[in-house]
Design a protein around this motif. Structure first.
Motif, PDB file in Angstrom:
ATOM      1  N   LYS A  28       0.830  -1.209   0.000  1.00  0.00           N
ATOM      2  CA  LYS A  28       0.000   0.000   0.000  1.00  0.00           C
ATOM      3  C   LYS A  28       0.865   1.260   0.000  1.00  0.00           C
ATOM      4  CE  LYS A  28      -3.983  -2.064   2.356  1.00  0.00           C
ATOM      5  NZ  LYS A  28      -4.948  -1.929   3.468  1.00  0.00           N
ATOM      6  N   GLU A  30       0.365   5.707  -0.075  1.00  0.00           N
ATOM      7  CA  GLU A  30      -0.561   6.825   0.086  1.00  0.00           C
ATOM      8  C   GLU A  30       0.069   8.088  -0.479  1.00  0.00           C
ATOM      9  OE1 GLU A  30      -2.114   9.330   3.851  1.00  0.00           O
ATOM     10  OE2 GLU A  30      -2.862   7.247   3.797  1.00  0.00           O
ATOM     11  N   ASP A  39     -11.121  11.219  -1.890  1.00  0.00           N
ATOM     12  CA  ASP A  39     -10.136  10.150  -1.837  1.00  0.00           C
ATOM     13  C   ASP A  39     -10.388   9.154  -2.974  1.00  0.00           C
ATOM     14  OD1 ASP A  39      -9.216  11.395   0.414  1.00  0.00           O
ATOM     15  OD2 ASP A  39      -9.977   9.900   1.828  1.00  0.00           O
ATOM     16  N   ARG A  41      -8.990   5.384  -4.704  1.00  0.00           N
ATOM     17  CA  ARG A  41      -8.174   4.171  -4.557  1.00  0.00           C
ATOM     18  C   ARG A  41      -7.936   3.530  -5.923  1.00  0.00           C
ATOM     19  NH1 ARG A  41      -8.679  -0.432  -0.020  1.00  0.00           N
ATOM     20  NH2 ARG A  41      -7.317   1.121   0.957  1.00  0.00           N
ATOM     21  N   ASP A 270      -3.568   4.783  -2.588  1.00  0.00           N
ATOM     22  CA  ASP A 270      -4.637   5.629  -2.068  1.00  0.00           C
ATOM     23  C   ASP A 270      -4.232   7.090  -2.253  1.00  0.00           C
ATOM     24  OD1 ASP A 270      -6.521   3.705  -1.153  1.00  0.00           O
ATOM     25  OD2 ASP A 270      -5.257   3.282   0.559  1.00  0.00           O
ATOM     26  N   LYS A 272      -5.115  10.665  -1.436  1.00  0.00           N
ATOM     27  CA  LYS A 272      -5.891  11.331  -0.390  1.00  0.00           C
ATOM     28  C   LYS A 272      -6.037  12.815  -0.704  1.00  0.00           C
ATOM     29  CE  LYS A 272      -6.280   7.753   2.466  1.00  0.00           C
ATOM     30  NZ  LYS A 272      -7.583   7.192   2.899  1.00  0.00           N
TER      31      LYS A 272
END
Length: 276
Positions: A28, A30, A39, A41, A270, A272
């Motif tokens: 993962k 970010e 947000d 994904r 992800d 953000k």
């Protein structure tokens, strides 16, 4: 007695190889950005090499992505499991939009454009040096076409002429939202000179191709990648900041049948939103 020992060793070796090739890792990342209004994904899948990986399909669905990005070598250069992979692709599109680019393996196929049409018919967004703009992300999908075996020889000699992709990056730079580049070849980010991609203004590049170096040895790292050779720099992980490169270790195998300490990988990115 000796045959029992030999048999046990063979079984253990087969089990070890199966585990190395099929134990699925999730990685993962970010990224914070003012260029999205919510947000987002992304699930990044690469280098299936005609492997209809059931566990990867289930995991991708469970991750509830907004987009799935596939960075090439979905089908290998022998066309193995062609119908099964097209059916697998349809199942991926049932999860969310799929953004797809080619790898070197698809480019070697004599029926390349027929395959691209088939993938489009499954629901893939096939980008061949094209831009696709969505609400929060503008995708640039590159089709570098560095596929011929003579290209590998030329790169080894230092005589290979990389394509100038500046016209596509110029269009991408005008986008007013998050700018994401899909490129099969991670070394094109910064490992080549005048025409490297890291010189352009965008946020993120996703790549595959290197298979994590195939074998990742303790204290040494990735061992080999086509186009980069021994101890490749761009084989896994992240490089740079803005733009940032994220490399998938891939899901399948090419001609070499065994991964070692280098499990198949799903990358989750992800993005953000930075609060106002």
């Amino acid at each position: 007695m000796i045959w029992i020992v030999v048999f046990a060793v063979v079984i253990l070796f087969i089990a070890f190889c199966f585990y190395q090739n099929n134990k699925l890792d999730l990685t993962k990342y970010e990224i914070k950005s003012e260029r999205v209004d919510r947000d987002i994904r992304i699930v990044h899948l690469s280098d299936f090499h005609s492997k209809p990986f059931g566990a990867a399909l289930k995991k991708a669905a469970a991750l509830s992505p907004d987009y799935i990005c596939i960075t090439g070598d979905f089908i290998n250069d022998k066309g193995r499991n062609r119908k099964r992979m097209l059916n697998y692709g349809k199942k991926l599109t049932e999860i969310c939009p799929v953004i797809y680019i080619t790898g070197n393996h698809e480019r070697r196929l004599s029926y390349f454009y027929e395959l691209m049409k088939e993938l489009e018919n499954t629901g893939f967004n096939v980008l061949l040096n094209e831009i696709k703009k969505t609400e929060n992300i503008t995708f640039l999908g590159l089709d570098e076409n560095q596929a011929d075996f003579s290209d590998y020889k030329a790169r080894k000699k230092g005589t290979f002429k990389y394509r100038d992709m500046s016209e596509y990056f110029a269009k991408l730079e005008k986008a007013d939202n998050f700018r994401l580049v899909l490129s099969h070849f991670p070394e094109n980010f910064c490992g080549i000179k005048e025409v490297n991609y890291s010189q352009y203004d965008f946020e993120l590049q996703l790549s595959g191709h290197a298979h994590g170096g195939q074998w990742i040895m303790p204290f040494i790292g990735p061992l080999f990648s086509p186009g980069q050779g021994i101890l490749p720099k761009y084989a896994r992980g992240t490089h740079g900041d803005k733009p940032k490169l994220i490399i998938s270790r891939g899901l399948g195998n090419s001609e070499f049948p065994l991964r070692l300490f280098n499990h198949p990988e799903i990358v989750i990115v992800d993005i953000k939103k930075i609060p106002d």
